[in-house]
Design an enzyme around this catalytic site. Sequence first.
Site, PDB file in Angstrom:
ATOM      1  N   GLY A  27      45.478  41.426  44.780  1.00  0.00           N
ATOM      2  CA  GLY A  27      46.017  41.150  43.452  1.00  0.00           C
ATOM      3  C   GLY A  27      44.947  41.288  42.391  1.00  0.00           C
ATOM      4  NE  ARG A  33      39.865  35.387  45.863  1.00  0.00           N
ATOM      5  CZ  ARG A  33      38.907  34.495  45.593  1.00  0.00           C
ATOM      6  NH1 ARG A  33      38.394  33.783  46.570  1.00  0.00           N
ATOM      7  NH2 ARG A  33      38.485  34.295  44.378  1.00  0.00           N
ATOM      8  N   GLY A  49      37.720  45.917  37.571  1.00  0.00           N
ATOM      9  CA  GLY A  49      37.082  46.384  36.332  1.00  0.00           C
ATOM     10  C   GLY A  49      37.341  45.417  35.184  1.00  0.00           C
ATOM     11  CG  ASP A  50      41.241  44.656  34.116  1.00  0.00           C
ATOM     12  OD1 ASP A  50      40.872  45.654  33.473  1.00  0.00           O
ATOM     13  OD2 ASP A  50      42.318  44.604  34.740  1.00  0.00           O
ATOM     14  N   GLY A  55      44.485  43.296  29.493  1.00  0.00           N
ATOM     15  CA  GLY A  55      44.097  42.224  28.577  1.00  0.00           C
ATOM     16  C   GLY A  55      44.260  40.858  29.218  1.00  0.00           C
ATOM     17  CG  LEU A  62      27.773  53.525  38.223  1.00  0.00           C
ATOM     18  CD1 LEU A  62      26.270  53.583  38.437  1.00  0.00           C
ATOM     19  CD2 LEU A  62      28.314  54.902  37.837  1.00  0.00           C
ATOM     20  N   GLY A  63      31.605  51.375  40.595  1.00  0.00           N
ATOM     21  CA  GLY A  63      32.245  50.875  41.812  1.00  0.00           C
ATOM     22  C   GLY A  63      31.254  50.128  42.681  1.00  0.00           C
TER      23      GLY A  63
HETATM   24  O1  RIB Z   1      43.303  46.990  35.551  1.00  0.00           O
HETATM   25  C1  RIB Z   1      44.362  46.564  36.370  1.00  0.00           C
HETATM   26  C2  RIB Z   1      45.599  46.415  35.560  1.00  0.00           C
HETATM   27  O2  RIB Z   1      45.987  47.695  35.084  1.00  0.00           O
HETATM   28  C3  RIB Z   1      46.790  45.914  36.339  1.00  0.00           C
HETATM   29  O3  RIB Z   1      46.879  44.503  36.368  1.00  0.00           O
HETATM   30  C4  RIB Z   1      47.959  46.601  35.645  1.00  0.00           C
HETATM   31  O4  RIB Z   1      48.787  45.729  34.957  1.00  0.00           O
HETATM   32  C5  RIB Z   1      47.331  47.625  34.716  1.00  0.00           C
HETATM   33  O5  RIB Z   1      47.345  47.215  33.414  1.00  0.00           O
END
Ligand code: RIB
Length: 312
Positions: free
Chosen positions: A298, A296, A262-263, A54, A230-231
């Site tokens: 993180g 990158r 993905g987020d 989130g 699909l990456g």
């Molecule tokens: O989608 C990546 C996230 O999945 C990471 O930041 C980790 O906290 C998990 O929730």
Amino acid sequence: MHGTDAPGPASPFRHELLVVGSANADLVVGVDRRPGPGETVLGSDLVVHPGGKGANQAVAAARLGARTALLARVGDDAHGLLLRASQQEAGVDTSGVLVGGAPTGVALITVDPSGDNSIVVSPGANARLTPEDIRAARPLLASAAVVSVQLEIPPATVTETARSLGPGSRLVLNPSPPAPLPDEVLAACDPLVVNEHEARYILGESAGSTPESWARGLTALGPRSVVITLGAEGALVSDSHEGDPVRVPSPRVDAVDTTGAGDAFTAALAWRLGLGDALAEAAAFAVRVGAAAVTREGAQASFPTAEEVAAL
Ligand code: RIB
């Protein structure tokens, strides 16, 4: 900060995107390879990043220029402070970030040399984000053109979110990590955003072997639209009111760390849908955001600005 495509003054929504979801401290270690059962391997020095599906989405959207808010729960501890600071730095409205009840969620992450990751999440305060918290935040929900939710918070909280949308608001759901979804939640999704693993989990034995077959199977379960990531191949989009699923290719990049990509994709997609983009158009922008994010290290630290996406 606002994107060039931000809606004009006629938009009834204060926020272009509200993310309802988790906030975790990501404890990241690089490894040559992941340990098998009963095995110990040595890794790199520990790095602690702000993360959580989130919180990641909220930062990704804000960095692109979206007027964004986050509804989440963190602990009254150092990790909670880290997470709130990263949201505020990105320009996210944190008036919906609740504090206390349990320690901040933690994600234990290993990243291998190819950039792939494995993640174990201890939900902590995320598990204490309750349906009551959602009901209490109804004005915030009503303020958003798009509400985006994932599954690192309790299932009943996700269902309450789907029930609490304001008039004209749109729900985007990424069912990650995958879990059973009630029909009423599936029916509210526009779109349901899944990767291959999540598609296969939801469809079970009947999944079939191609993304097109997953899209058809998922659409039959009730969502108004479906997006399959699909990456490196990009995405596939399918609108239940239109014809066949459409492939959306991704630019080629060298992956360093896929955590949070993905987020970033889902946040970009949700934001652009709220601005009025068609599904394939929003996905074409989102695959570029996801591609930039894997170059990158993180999660939140890797998310691009709109200018960086344009330069890709
Ligand atoms: O989608 C990546 C996230 O999945 C990471 O930041 C980790 O906290 C998990 O929730």
